[in-house]
Each structure stands twice: as C-alpha cells, then as structure tokens.
Design a protein around this motif. Structure first.
Motif, PDB file in Angstrom:
ATOM      1  N   UNK A   1       0.842  -1.213   0.000  1.00 48.42           N
ATOM      2  CA  UNK A   1       0.000   0.000   0.000  1.00 48.42           C
ATOM      3  C   UNK A   1       0.870   1.254   0.000  1.00 48.42           C
ATOM      4  N   UNK A   2       1.875   1.240   0.886  1.00 48.64           N
ATOM      5  CA  UNK A   2       2.750   2.411   1.000  1.00 48.64           C
ATOM      6  C   UNK A   2       3.489   2.638  -0.312  1.00 48.64           C
ATOM      7  N   UNK A   3       4.040   1.566  -0.875  1.00 48.69           N
ATOM      8  CA  UNK A   3       4.829   1.707  -2.091  1.00 48.69           C
ATOM      9  C   UNK A   3       3.976   2.168  -3.264  1.00 48.69           C
ATOM     10  N   UNK A   4       2.702   1.743  -3.272  1.00 47.17           N
ATOM     11  CA  UNK A   4       1.835   2.187  -4.361  1.00 47.17           C
ATOM     12  C   UNK A   4       1.532   3.677  -4.262  1.00 47.17           C
ATOM     13  N   UNK A   5       1.315   4.168  -3.042  1.00 41.85           N
ATOM     14  CA  UNK A   5       1.039   5.596  -2.866  1.00 41.85           C
ATOM     15  C   UNK A   5       2.273   6.453  -3.151  1.00 41.85           C
ATOM     16  N   UNK A   6       3.451   5.859  -2.961  1.00 42.04           N
ATOM     17  CA  UNK A   6       4.699   6.643  -3.035  1.00 42.04           C
ATOM     18  C   UNK A   6       5.544   6.266  -4.241  1.00 42.04           C
ATOM     19  N   UNK A   7       4.937   5.514  -5.171  1.00 41.51           N
ATOM     20  CA  UNK A   7       5.689   4.923  -6.279  1.00 41.51           C
ATOM     21  C   UNK A   7       6.500   5.936  -7.095  1.00 41.51           C
TER      22      UNK A   7
ATOM     23  N   UNK B   1      10.413   7.701  -8.276  1.00 48.06           N
ATOM     24  CA  UNK B   1      11.499   8.310  -7.513  1.00 48.06           C
ATOM     25  C   UNK B   1      11.234   9.770  -7.156  1.00 48.06           C
ATOM     26  N   UNK B   2      10.052  10.300  -7.536  1.00 43.63           N
ATOM     27  CA  UNK B   2       9.838  11.736  -7.334  1.00 43.63           C
ATOM     28  C   UNK B   2       8.970  12.117  -6.144  1.00 43.63           C
TER      29      UNK B   2
ATOM     30  N   UNK C   1       8.439  11.222  -3.026  1.00 48.53           N
ATOM     31  CA  UNK C   1       9.022  11.499  -1.708  1.00 48.53           C
ATOM     32  C   UNK C   1       9.929  12.719  -1.750  1.00 48.53           C
TER      33      UNK C   1
END
Lengths: 113, 113
Positions: B16-22, B24-25, B27
């Motif tokens: 879930x976290x990785x999908x929301x933050x996918x 390299x930009x 974050x």
C-alpha cells in the motif's frame, strides 16, 4: 529531521536510496527474503504476488548489482540457483518497518478500510 | 520486524505504502514541501532537481489524490496556485528519516564515496 525540510544534502541521500530501491517491487522482494533463508526463483515469485517472471528476473539482477542480495549457483543436475539477502539488504529493516506502519495508517485514512 | 520477514499481512501494508509513493519523485517533492510553508509550482520544480514540468504536474495530482498535499488557488490576477504538505504527508517523516540514513550508508558502501 523534517524541521530541516528541503535541505539539499539530505535530499541527495534520499535520492540515492530511492534510486537503489526504485519501483514497487524491490522492497517487496527484499521483504520476502528477509527471514534470512535462501530462496529459489519460484519461491520468491510466489511470495511476491503479481510479479511477472520477466520483472522478477530484472529486479533480482538490479538488487544483486546494489549488493542487496547474493545469487548462488549450485553444481547440481539440474543446476540450482538460490538468492539470499545480504547484511546490506537487511539494513533496510527500519525503512521497511516505517513503510509498514505508514502503509497501515494510509489504508485507514485514504483507502478507508 | 524482519524476524517475521515475509509475513503476507505486513507485505500488504508495505505494498500500500509503495503504491502511494511509487516512483522516484513523490518522496522528493514531499521532502521539498516538508518545511511546512506553501510553495508554488516553480519553487518545487527548482527544489527537486531534474524533474520535468510534465512529471511534476502529474506527481502533484497523484499526491493530492492521496491526501498528501493540498492545492490552493488564490483569486488574484493572474491566479496564484500554492501547494502545502498535509498532516498525512508529514506523517512520512520517519520513512524519510530512515531513507536518508540508509541512503548515506548505501552511498558509502556501494557507490564508494
């Protein structure tokens, strides 16, 4: 840390991390290996739901190049290949922990379940 | 946490976290906004070195959809648009901290400088 938000030096190391871990698969593969026991390609593929063989193969190569996993070939017939997480890979423990906690709160807050 | 490595429920929240933050930009954009002060498009673009206007525009929309930033339009002439990080966006502080620390050690270990 965020009090110093936007500091260019800090941004550089976050960028290094994001480049090594780019995409949605690498951290999931590392998490699947994080018990420490070596795993074969098929076992990793099963643990990381939804990844294609082509993507898994590419990601494993990138993780090996970044010294996050080790690939070992055993001289059996047929040859057996196993992947193990390295100490450098295991040093992502806190990143994975924080992503886990944040993912839980994000699911509640935004995905509403 | 990693002692329980590979646990499917934990993997779900990391996913879930990785999908929301996918990518390299996202974050890096959040880090640029993490001082708390509202920023205009051009200011974010300058802080996040190397991002194109097209990508920045797309990423800002995705961050807004995930309630990580707020977009405000002021009724001036010409209209002024500002972006602010939300409390949910600020809750990524520990993730950013850990990525920062890990990025530092990764640079030493793998990039050799």
């Amino acid at each position: 840390m965020l009090a110093k938000g936007g500091c260019p030096k800090t941004m550089l190391s976050i960028r290094d991390a994001l480049e090594a871990l780019e995409g949605k698969w690498k951290l999931l593969i590392l998490f699947a290996l994080s018990e420490g026991a070596p795993k074969r390609f098929g076992e990793i593929s099963k643990a990381v739901n939804g990844i294609t063989d082509k993507t898994l193969s590419k990601e494993l190569k990138s993780l090996e190049a970044n010294k996050l996993i080790k690939r070992e070939v055993y001289d059996t017939f047929p040859p057996m290949v196993e992947y193990t997480i390295t100490p450098h890979g295991l040093s992502l423990e806190k990143v994975l922990d924080e992503l886990h906690f944040w993912g839980l709160s994000h699911r509640k807050k935004v995905m509403g379940r």
